[in-house]
Design a protein around this motif. Structure first.
Motif, mmCIF file in Angstrom:
data_model
loop_
_atom_site.group_PDB
_atom_site.id
_atom_site.type_symbol
_atom_site.label_atom_id
_atom_site.label_comp_id
_atom_site.label_asym_id
_atom_site.label_seq_id
_atom_site.Cartn_x
_atom_site.Cartn_y
_atom_site.Cartn_z
ATOM 1 N N VAL A 7 35.955 86.572 -92.585
ATOM 2 C CA VAL A 7 35.698 85.093 -92.494
ATOM 3 C C VAL A 7 36.463 84.410 -93.404
ATOM 4 C CG1 VAL A 7 33.799 85.221 -93.518
ATOM 5 C CG2 VAL A 7 33.651 83.653 -92.208
ATOM 6 N N SER A 8 36.868 83.236 -92.845
ATOM 7 C CA SER A 8 37.646 82.456 -93.575
ATOM 8 C C SER A 8 36.849 81.709 -94.565
ATOM 9 C CB SER A 8 38.357 81.142 -92.681
ATOM 10 O OG SER A 8 37.482 80.274 -92.201
ATOM 11 N N ARG A 9 37.566 81.423 -95.653
ATOM 12 C CA ARG A 9 36.753 80.642 -96.694
ATOM 13 C C ARG A 9 36.180 79.304 -96.479
ATOM 14 N NH1 ARG A 9 38.299 82.150 -102.336
ATOM 15 N NH2 ARG A 9 39.823 83.878 -102.327
ATOM 16 N N GLN A 10 36.924 78.686 -95.769
ATOM 17 C CA GLN A 10 36.417 77.124 -95.272
ATOM 18 C C GLN A 10 35.090 77.293 -94.356
ATOM 19 O OE1 GLN A 10 37.467 74.374 -96.061
ATOM 20 N NE2 GLN A 10 35.824 73.202 -94.646
ATOM 21 N N THR A 11 35.032 78.445 -93.447
ATOM 22 C CA THR A 11 33.888 78.593 -92.455
ATOM 23 C C THR A 11 32.698 79.096 -93.368
ATOM 24 O OG1 THR A 11 35.469 79.322 -90.530
ATOM 25 C CG2 THR A 11 33.304 80.064 -90.613
ATOM 26 N N LEU A 12 33.132 79.973 -94.409
ATOM 27 C CA LEU A 12 32.069 80.543 -95.273
ATOM 28 C C LEU A 12 31.257 79.455 -96.024
ATOM 29 C CD1 LEU A 12 30.434 82.905 -96.319
ATOM 30 C CD2 LEU A 12 32.016 83.240 -98.014
ATOM 31 N N ILE A 13 32.151 78.479 -96.585
ATOM 32 C CA ILE A 13 31.643 77.081 -97.445
ATOM 33 C C ILE A 13 30.794 76.590 -96.443
ATOM 34 C CG2 ILE A 13 32.328 75.261 -98.710
ATOM 35 C CD1 ILE A 13 34.491 76.380 -99.677
ATOM 36 N N GLU A 14 31.368 76.017 -95.349
ATOM 37 C CA GLU A 14 30.494 75.416 -94.156
ATOM 38 C C GLU A 14 29.309 75.942 -94.103
ATOM 39 O OE1 GLU A 14 33.068 74.721 -90.964
ATOM 40 O OE2 GLU A 14 34.462 73.287 -92.149
ATOM 41 N N ASP A 15 29.197 77.203 -93.781
ATOM 42 C CA ASP A 15 28.066 77.926 -93.444
ATOM 43 C C ASP A 15 27.066 77.837 -94.622
ATOM 44 O OD1 ASP A 15 26.319 79.798 -92.031
ATOM 45 O OD2 ASP A 15 26.605 81.284 -93.520
ATOM 46 N N LEU A 16 27.486 78.090 -96.038
ATOM 47 C CA LEU A 16 26.548 78.197 -97.033
ATOM 48 C C LEU A 16 26.155 76.864 -97.495
ATOM 49 C CD1 LEU A 16 28.896 80.338 -99.351
ATOM 50 C CD2 LEU A 16 26.562 81.048 -98.408
ATOM 51 N N LEU A 17 26.866 75.907 -97.146
ATOM 52 C CA LEU A 17 26.334 74.504 -97.316
ATOM 53 C C LEU A 17 25.944 73.459 -96.109
ATOM 54 C CD1 LEU A 17 29.303 73.278 -100.074
ATOM 55 C CD2 LEU A 17 27.187 74.329 -100.632
ATOM 56 N N ASN A 18 25.611 74.220 -95.185
ATOM 57 C CA ASN A 18 25.148 73.751 -93.974
ATOM 58 C C ASN A 18 23.712 72.818 -94.470
ATOM 59 O OD1 ASN A 18 24.193 72.902 -91.530
ATOM 60 N ND2 ASN A 18 25.267 74.625 -90.672
ATOM 61 N N PRO A 19 23.623 71.625 -93.997
ATOM 62 C CA PRO A 19 22.641 70.944 -94.249
ATOM 63 C C PRO A 19 21.226 71.435 -93.629
ATOM 64 C CG PRO A 19 24.211 69.518 -94.028
ATOM 65 C CD PRO A 19 24.866 70.670 -93.433
ATOM 66 N N SER A 20 21.338 72.148 -92.463
ATOM 67 C CA SER A 20 20.373 72.606 -91.815
ATOM 68 C C SER A 20 19.453 73.562 -92.604
ATOM 69 C CB SER A 20 20.600 73.304 -90.458
ATOM 70 O OG SER A 20 21.678 74.593 -90.787
ATOM 71 N N HIS A 21 20.134 74.390 -93.649
ATOM 72 C CA HIS A 21 19.492 75.493 -94.310
ATOM 73 C C HIS A 21 19.796 75.124 -96.003
ATOM 74 C CE1 HIS A 21 23.183 77.306 -93.068
ATOM 75 N NE2 HIS A 21 23.225 77.680 -94.561
ATOM 76 N N TYR A 22 20.373 74.132 -96.150
ATOM 77 C CA TYR A 22 20.864 73.900 -97.725
ATOM 78 C C TYR A 22 20.483 72.441 -97.803
ATOM 79 C CZ TYR A 22 23.162 73.867 -102.220
ATOM 80 O OH TYR A 22 23.550 73.916 -103.376
ATOM 81 N N ASP A 23 19.588 72.307 -98.846
ATOM 82 C CA ASP A 23 19.116 70.965 -99.286
ATOM 83 C C ASP A 23 19.674 70.408 -100.585
ATOM 84 O OD1 ASP A 23 17.858 68.348 -99.857
ATOM 85 O OD2 ASP A 23 16.036 68.942 -99.458
#
Length: 367
Positions: A31-47
């Motif tokens: 999985v690409s780094r950009q995709t992983l960062i977007e997933d980790l910092l997704n506002p739906s589960h990261y406040d």
């Protein structure tokens, strides 16, 4: 159904689905780094407004990068400073998703993760350094360990004691605290290795390696805040001391050499007067660089002593001029009486008077 047929069907199913299984496994690892960062910092589960723990332990390292410049008039110090923060955010743990050793968050993504809002209490005006963007670096690894590096130029308040100026040593306190999060949310502590570093030869730091809980510096904050304090000790450079102290010495020496002008009274007084005026102007110029209410006790004594030395030379010159002129006048009168046939024998009562004997010997000593 025959067992051989069942075996053939089993292996056929395995061989058909094996590529998809391998593909799923490889896609999870790659999985690409950009995709992983977007997933980790997704506002739906990261406040990003909520700290990762209760409380979150934030370790701090303070680095003084360049020469500290003092402004005695404003009671300020300034210099290039780096603050490095360390904490753990379990929400950024991606050990089960990818094997990248670490990530660097760049661009607009820097605004997405939670970052402690640490500020320096004594800071008057920070200057953000960088060409087009701030000098900030956010790095986190597979376990969610986050490092935030921030480099900036700052002007900080420092209550200065100038009694021994220019041989003074200033103790400037630096206090770090969270502006928004109380001690229930954020606990500050110094980094165990080299918590406070400076790369300036004229400074040294004394850090208090403990976290203190004090009343908030923010009005109506509704809680207590974890704070860290360090003392920055600043010593003045010796070349600057030589300029301040050496000027009066040179002027006193020049005034002393004026005694070699023999009986030339006017050049002596002129030279000594100029030296005294220069010392006073030099003294006043130093006071213009500090606060109006500052007292420079050591410097005042030093300047006043040099003024007394020059004043003594002027006083000696004036007395010598007065006595020698009077003696010269008396000598001329005696010569005139001798030429006219008179006598210049002293009165026996005056000769026996000790005071008059002393006064008669003064011209011999001075002239």
């Amino acid at each position: 159904m025959d067992s051989n047929v069942m075996t053939d069907i089993f292996w056929t199913v395995i061989l058909i689905n094996l590529p998809s299984v391998v593909h799923c496994h490889e896609s999870g690892e790659q999985v690409s780094r950009q995709t992983l960062i977007e997933d980790l910092l997704n506002p739906s589960h990261y406040d990003s407004s909520v700290p990762p723990g209760k409380p979150t332990n934030v370790k701090i390292q303070l680095i003084i990068n360049d020469t500290i410049m003092e402004n005695e008039q404003a009671s300020e110090i300034s210099g290039l400073t780096t603050v490095i923060l360390h904490w753990i955010d379990s929400r950024l743990d991606y050990s089960a998703k990818a094997s990248y050793p670490s990530f660097i968050i760049r661009g607009s993504a820097k605004l997405k993760p939670w970052v402690p809002d640490i500020f320096i209490l004594e800071n008057r005006e920070p200057y953000i350094t960088g060409f087009g963007s701030k000098n900030e670096l956010i790095v986190f690894n597979r376990s969610g360990n986050v490092v935030f590096n921030h480099r900036f130029t700052t002007r900080m308040l420092c209550e200065m004691n100038l009694d021994y100026y220019p041989y003074d040593e200033q103790h400037c306190q630096i206090t770090l605290q969270s502006y928004e999060f109380t001690q229930e949310d954020v606990q500050l502590s110094w980094l165990s290795d080299n918590p406070v570093m400076d790369h300036v030869q004229s400074t040294k730091t004394v850090s208090l390696k403990k976290s203190e809980t004090v009343a908030s510096y923010v009005i109506d904050s509704g809680g207590n805040f974890s704070t860290l304090t360090t003392i920055l000790i600043i010593k003045r450079n010796y070349p600057a001391n030589n300029t301040i102290i050496g000027t009066p010495i040179v002027l006193v020496v020049i005034s002393t050499f004026s005694l070699l002008f023999d009986d030339n009274f006017t050049p002596r007084i002129t030279l000594c007067g100029a030296a005294m005026t220069t010392i006073i102007m030099h003294w006043a110029g130093i006071y213009n660089k500090v606060q109006p209410v500052a007292t420079l006790l050591w410097l005042d004594n030093w300047m006043f002593g040099n003024l007394i030395a020059v004043g003594c030379i002027i006083l000696y010159t004036a007395i010598r001029h007065h006595v020698c002129k009077a003696a010269e006048k008396n000598s001329e009168e005696s010569k005139e009486k001798t030429i006219s046939g008179g006598t210049s024998q002293p009165d026996p009562g005056q000769v026996n008077d000790k005071y008059n004997l002393i006064m008669m010997s003064v011209p011999v000593v001075l002239c």
